[in-house]
Design a protein around this motif. Structure first.
Motif, PDB file in Angstrom:
ATOM      1  N   SER A  19       0.829  -1.208   0.000  1.00 54.86           N
ATOM      2  CA  SER A  19       0.000   0.000   0.000  1.00 54.86           C
ATOM      3  C   SER A  19       0.862   1.255   0.000  1.00 54.86           C
ATOM      4  CB  SER A  19      -0.934   0.004   1.217  1.00 54.86           C
ATOM      5  OG  SER A  19      -1.910  -1.004   1.106  1.00 54.86           O
ATOM      6  N   VAL A  20       1.992   1.208   0.718  1.00 51.32           N
ATOM      7  CA  VAL A  20       2.899   2.355   0.732  1.00 51.32           C
ATOM      8  C   VAL A  20       3.455   2.605  -0.667  1.00 51.32           C
ATOM      9  CG1 VAL A  20       5.132   3.210   1.578  1.00 51.32           C
ATOM     10  CG2 VAL A  20       3.537   2.108   3.158  1.00 51.32           C
ATOM     11  N   ILE A  21       3.844   1.529  -1.343  1.00 51.51           N
ATOM     12  CA  ILE A  21       4.405   1.679  -2.694  1.00 51.51           C
ATOM     13  C   ILE A  21       3.340   2.165  -3.665  1.00 51.51           C
ATOM     14  CG2 ILE A  21       5.483   0.456  -4.621  1.00 51.51           C
ATOM     15  CD1 ILE A  21       6.648  -1.502  -2.531  1.00 51.51           C
ATOM     16  N   PHE A  22       2.138   1.547  -3.591  1.00 51.92           N
ATOM     17  CA  PHE A  22       1.069   1.921  -4.515  1.00 51.92           C
ATOM     18  C   PHE A  22       0.567   3.327  -4.244  1.00 51.92           C
ATOM     19  CE2 PHE A  22      -3.351   1.638  -6.217  1.00 51.92           C
ATOM     20  CZ  PHE A  22      -3.023   1.325  -7.526  1.00 51.92           C
ATOM     21  N   ALA A  23       0.724   3.798  -2.988  1.00 52.99           N
ATOM     22  CA  ALA A  23       0.302   5.158  -2.638  1.00 52.99           C
ATOM     23  C   ALA A  23       1.025   6.190  -3.482  1.00 52.99           C
ATOM     24  CB  ALA A  23       0.557   5.425  -1.156  1.00 52.99           C
ATOM     25  N   GLY A  24       2.270   5.877  -3.840  1.00 52.97           N
ATOM     26  CA  GLY A  24       3.045   6.814  -4.651  1.00 52.97           C
ATOM     27  C   GLY A  24       2.657   6.817  -6.116  1.00 52.97           C
ATOM     28  N   MET A  25       1.590   6.087  -6.452  1.00 58.11           N
ATOM     29  CA  MET A  25       1.160   6.003  -7.847  1.00 58.11           C
ATOM     30  C   MET A  25      -0.271   6.472  -8.060  1.00 58.11           C
ATOM     31  SD  MET A  25       2.792   2.289  -8.730  1.00 58.11           S
ATOM     32  CE  MET A  25       4.460   1.890  -8.202  1.00 58.11           C
ATOM     33  N   SER A  26      -1.171   6.133  -7.125  1.00 60.51           N
ATOM     34  CA  SER A  26      -2.595   6.421  -7.363  1.00 60.51           C
ATOM     35  C   SER A  26      -3.127   7.565  -6.523  1.00 60.51           C
ATOM     36  CB  SER A  26      -3.434   5.169  -7.091  1.00 60.51           C
ATOM     37  OG  SER A  26      -3.495   4.903  -5.705  1.00 60.51           O
ATOM     38  N   ALA A  33      -8.943   3.198  -4.855  1.00 56.82           N
ATOM     39  CA  ALA A  33      -8.157   2.533  -5.901  1.00 56.82           C
ATOM     40  C   ALA A  33      -7.248   1.471  -5.292  1.00 56.82           C
ATOM     41  CB  ALA A  33      -7.331   3.560  -6.671  1.00 56.82           C
ATOM     42  N   ASP A  34      -6.660   1.779  -4.146  1.00 65.14           N
ATOM     43  CA  ASP A  34      -5.812   0.820  -3.434  1.00 65.14           C
ATOM     44  C   ASP A  34      -6.635  -0.394  -3.014  1.00 65.14           C
ATOM     45  OD1 ASP A  34      -4.339  -0.590  -1.463  1.00 65.14           O
ATOM     46  OD2 ASP A  34      -3.152   1.182  -1.022  1.00 65.14           O
ATOM     47  N   ALA A  35      -7.774  -0.138  -2.371  1.00 65.96           N
ATOM     48  CA  ALA A  35      -8.612  -1.233  -1.889  1.00 65.96           C
ATOM     49  C   ALA A  35      -9.130  -2.097  -3.034  1.00 65.96           C
ATOM     50  CB  ALA A  35      -9.785  -0.670  -1.080  1.00 65.96           C
ATOM     51  N   GLY A  36      -9.521  -1.454  -4.122  1.00 67.68           N
ATOM     52  CA  GLY A  36     -10.080  -2.200  -5.244  1.00 67.68           C
ATOM     53  C   GLY A  36      -9.030  -2.911  -6.070  1.00 67.68           C
ATOM     54  N   GLY A  37      -7.837  -2.324  -6.194  1.00 70.78           N
ATOM     55  CA  GLY A  37      -6.783  -2.905  -7.011  1.00 70.78           C
ATOM     56  C   GLY A  37      -5.946  -3.911  -6.245  1.00 70.78           C
ATOM     57  N   LEU A  38      -5.195  -3.415  -5.246  1.00 68.60           N
ATOM     58  CA  LEU A  38      -4.357  -4.292  -4.444  1.00 68.60           C
ATOM     59  C   LEU A  38      -5.175  -5.222  -3.550  1.00 68.60           C
ATOM     60  CD1 LEU A  38      -1.428  -1.988  -3.261  1.00 68.60           C
ATOM     61  CD2 LEU A  38      -1.214  -4.092  -4.567  1.00 68.60           C
ATOM     62  N   GLY A  39      -6.330  -4.727  -3.077  1.00 69.96           N
ATOM     63  CA  GLY A  39      -7.125  -5.501  -2.122  1.00 69.96           C
ATOM     64  C   GLY A  39      -7.472  -6.884  -2.614  1.00 69.96           C
ATOM     65  N   ASN A  40      -7.836  -6.979  -3.867  1.00 70.53           N
ATOM     66  CA  ASN A  40      -8.199  -8.270  -4.444  1.00 70.53           C
ATOM     67  C   ASN A  40      -7.027  -9.245  -4.394  1.00 70.53           C
ATOM     68  OD1 ASN A  40      -9.813 -10.146  -5.792  1.00 70.53           O
ATOM     69  ND2 ASN A  40      -9.126  -9.469  -7.794  1.00 70.53           N
ATOM     70  N   VAL A  41      -5.835  -8.767  -4.753  1.00 67.39           N
ATOM     71  CA  VAL A  41      -4.631  -9.608  -4.754  1.00 67.39           C
ATOM     72  C   VAL A  41      -4.250  -9.986  -3.327  1.00 67.39           C
ATOM     73  CG1 VAL A  41      -2.190  -9.688  -5.405  1.00 67.39           C
ATOM     74  CG2 VAL A  41      -3.828  -8.500  -6.865  1.00 67.39           C
ATOM     75  N   GLU A  42      -4.289  -9.004  -2.424  1.00 71.65           N
ATOM     76  CA  GLU A  42      -3.834  -9.207  -1.049  1.00 71.65           C
ATOM     77  C   GLU A  42      -4.725 -10.188  -0.283  1.00 71.65           C
ATOM     78  OE1 GLU A  42      -1.880  -4.749  -0.466  1.00 71.65           O
ATOM     79  OE2 GLU A  42      -3.973  -5.124   0.009  1.00 71.65           O
ATOM     80  N   ILE A  43      -6.017  -9.989  -0.331  1.00 69.40           N
ATOM     81  CA  ILE A  43      -6.932 -10.844   0.423  1.00 69.40           C
ATOM     82  C   ILE A  43      -6.887 -12.279  -0.096  1.00 69.40           C
ATOM     83  CG2 ILE A  43      -9.370 -11.278   0.936  1.00 69.40           C
ATOM     84  CD1 ILE A  43      -9.761  -8.253   1.072  1.00 69.40           C
ATOM     85  N   LYS A  44      -6.813 -12.439  -1.407  1.00 71.52           N
ATOM     86  CA  LYS A  44      -6.724 -13.786  -1.993  1.00 71.52           C
ATOM     87  C   LYS A  44      -5.463 -14.506  -1.504  1.00 71.52           C
ATOM     88  CE  LYS A  44      -6.477 -16.248  -6.405  1.00 71.52           C
ATOM     89  NZ  LYS A  44      -6.389 -16.110  -7.885  1.00 71.52           N
ATOM     90  N   ILE A  52      -3.506   4.832   3.554  1.00 72.98           N
ATOM     91  CA  ILE A  52      -2.195   5.465   3.410  1.00 72.98           C
ATOM     92  C   ILE A  52      -2.110   6.210   2.076  1.00 72.98           C
ATOM     93  CG2 ILE A  52       0.296   5.033   3.244  1.00 72.98           C
ATOM     94  CD1 ILE A  52      -0.141   2.560   5.011  1.00 72.98           C
ATOM     95  N   GLY A  53      -2.830   5.698   1.057  1.00 72.93           N
ATOM     96  CA  GLY A  53      -2.764   6.246  -0.295  1.00 72.93           C
ATOM     97  C   GLY A  53      -2.993   7.746  -0.394  1.00 72.93           C
ATOM     98  N   PRO A  54      -4.053   8.278   0.236  1.00 74.71           N
ATOM     99  CA  PRO A  54      -4.303   9.724   0.125  1.00 74.71           C
ATOM    100  C   PRO A  54      -3.415  10.594   1.010  1.00 74.71           C
ATOM    101  CG  PRO A  54      -6.334   8.472   0.411  1.00 74.71           C
ATOM    102  CD  PRO A  54      -5.211   7.557   0.751  1.00 74.71           C
ATOM    103  N   ILE A  55      -2.513   9.991   1.798  1.00 78.39           N
ATOM    104  CA  ILE A  55      -1.616  10.772   2.647  1.00 78.39           C
ATOM    105  C   ILE A  55      -0.245  10.898   1.993  1.00 78.39           C
ATOM    106  CG2 ILE A  55      -0.598  11.002   4.938  1.00 78.39           C
ATOM    107  CD1 ILE A  55      -3.633  11.224   4.909  1.00 78.39           C
ATOM    108  N   ILE A  56       0.308   9.779   1.556  1.00 76.15           N
ATOM    109  CA  ILE A  56       1.590   9.803   0.854  1.00 76.15           C
ATOM    110  C   ILE A  56       1.366  10.368  -0.551  1.00 76.15           C
ATOM    111  CG2 ILE A  56       3.364   8.327  -0.185  1.00 76.15           C
ATOM    112  CD1 ILE A  56       3.271   6.583   2.234  1.00 76.15           C
ATOM    113  N   PRO A  57       2.226  11.293  -0.987  1.00 74.64           N
ATOM    114  CA  PRO A  57       2.032  11.897  -2.316  1.00 74.64           C
ATOM    115  C   PRO A  57       2.258  10.882  -3.434  1.00 74.64           C
ATOM    116  CG  PRO A  57       4.146  12.549  -1.364  1.00 74.64           C
ATOM    117  CD  PRO A  57       3.393  11.827  -0.286  1.00 74.64           C
ATOM    118  N   PRO A  58       1.540  11.079  -4.569  1.00 72.73           N
ATOM    119  CA  PRO A  58       0.534  12.116  -4.851  1.00 72.73           C
ATOM    120  C   PRO A  58      -0.792  11.769  -4.198  1.00 72.73           C
ATOM    121  CG  PRO A  58       0.690  10.629  -6.705  1.00 72.73           C
ATOM    122  CD  PRO A  58       1.735  10.173  -5.725  1.00 72.73           C
TER     123      PRO A  58
END
Length: 425
Positions: free
Chosen positions: A100-107, A112-123, A145-151
């Motif tokens: 989530s920290v890494i993806f935060a720097g992208m989206s 978007a984090d929950a919908g994108g990474l969430g599917n992979v992570e929970i599985k 974490i996504g909306p806190i870490i830029p962008p």
């Protein structure tokens, strides 16, 4: 009288499930008609509310996030995070936070984090034998974490509404975002010890190097975005465009995981999401103009300052106000309504507007994890197949470290302000 009708109508519309943009627009229109003002004022103020160059960053950051998810880049990020921290007790929980920290720097968007990474992570966590409540809870909490870490999309909107440098806001969010990740990893370690969760294998330097090489190009995304803004190469809006171009380059040229059908679908999704956000901002601009013209913020500020002049107590009162709004209103709408009210109070009390922005956004992230309008919970319920009520119960313990970080930032402003002061001032 007209102002009372405005608030009553807005509350009634929201209670009956009317979309936020429509509720704000209709209640504002009724106020304008009751006040004898020209109807054209509504359209003029709405168009003026979205006539802002920095707001162009919104659709581009949304598009970049969609491209990353559709292009399979989130899977590469998760695989690298798994190799990097999976060897810790409760390994996949730490991987969840790290990804989530890494993806935060992208989206820059929690959903978007929950919908994108969430599917992979929970599985992956289910297949490894982790409890469903733990898997859902840590996924939900780490997505904030996504909306806190830029962008960050919310920080862009706050910057536009408050007239604050978006670059400074981005810099201010980095350390608090990392603190959130660290606090959640402490929580994961506690659960791992309590429930005897396994490690995800041992340290394998060869695997770390191999997955790093595979994820290297996606990992450059936050460096390009944040580094470009910090060095003055481009503005936040131009950074968003650069992120889209880079995501398309990765998906179309490097990994060849995107095709024209994907681009059409992603573009349609981006248009729908951007239109709904901009409609909220436009309607909220009218509402904010009404509050400003009636000096609501001034009156509220005088009332609060009359109660106490203690900056910390004022911050706590304002945070309670934000939390109360965040429980019932979507993040973007809450920002556009709250900023015109809270910013004048903060300035009178000597509170840095950049500091206030980080606190407001972090506070609203808690609203994404709480009913009745917890958008992240709804997304994860859909992704995981777990009932919404179960998602709520699973997420509650993970609010503790997030609240602790919120209070730390509130009482120690330097946590948020040190980096922007060092880079920009």
């Amino acid at each position: 009288m007209a102002l009372t009708v405005l608030f009553v109508l807005l509350i009634l519309f929201l209670l009956f499930g009317v979309p936020v943009a429509v509720a704000l627009g209709l209640s504002s229109l009724v106020y304008i008609m009751m006040s004898g003002l020209p109807d054209v004022l509504l359209i003029h103020t709405m168009s003026g509310g979205i006539d802002s160059f920095p707001l162009l960053a919104i659709p581009f950051f949304i598009l970049a996030g969609h491209l990353m998810n559709t292009g399979g880049i989130t899977t590469k990020i998760f695989t690298f995070a798994r190799a990097l921290v999976g060897w810790l007790p409760g390994g996949l929980g730490h991987v969840n936070v790290g990804a989530s920290v890494i993806f935060a720097g992208m989206s820059g968007a929690a959903v978007a984090d929950a919908g994108g990474l969430g599917n992979v992570e929970i599985k992956a966590m289910r297949e490894a034998g982790y409890d469903t409540d733990f898997s859902v809870g840590v996924t939900a909490a780490s997505s904030t974490i996504g909306p806190i870490i830029p962008p960050s999309l919310p920080l862009v909107i706050y910057g536009v509404m408050a007239g604050v440098s978006i670059g400074e806001l981005f810099a201010a969010g980095l350390i608090p975002g990392l603190l959130m990740a660290f606090s959640l990893m402490i929580m994961v370690a506690y659960y791992a010890r309590k429930r005897n969760y396994p490690k995800d294998g041992g340290i394998d330097l060869c695997n770390i190097w191999r997955t790093f090489k595979d994820a290297f190009l996606p990992l450059l995304t936050p460096i390009i975005i944040v580094g470009g803004i910090a060095t003055g190469i481009f503005t936040p809006t131009e950074a968003a465009i650069a992120a889209v171009c880079y995501a398309m380059f990765l998906g179309l040229v490097v990994y060849k995981s995107l095709n024209w059908k994907h681009l059409v679908r992603v573009s349609i999704d981006t248009i729908e999401t951007s239109a709904s956000i901009l409609m909220i901002i436009a309607s909220a601009a009218v509402f904010a103009w009404i509050l400003t013209s009636n000096q609501v913020a001034v009156l509220l500020g005088d009332a609060l300052l009359g109660m106490t002049s203690n900056k910390q107590i004022l911050l706590l009162i304002m945070m309670l106000m934000v939390l109360a709004i965040g429980l019932f209103m979507e993040t973007i709408a809450a920002i556009t309504i709250l900023v015109p009210v809270l910013l004048p109070i903060a300035l009178k009390a000597g509170i840095d507007p950049v500091h206030l922005g980080i606190l407001v956004i972090l506070n609203l992230m808690l609203g994404l994890l709480t009913p009745p309008v917890g958008m992240v919970l709804f997304v994860l319920s859909d992704v995981s197949g777990v009932k919404f009520s179960q998602c709520v119960r699973a997420t509650m313990p993970f609010l503790v470290p997030l609240v602790a970080v919120l209070l730390m930032i509130a009482f120690i402003p330097e946590i948020a302000l040190w980096l922007p002061n060092y880079v920009y001032r």
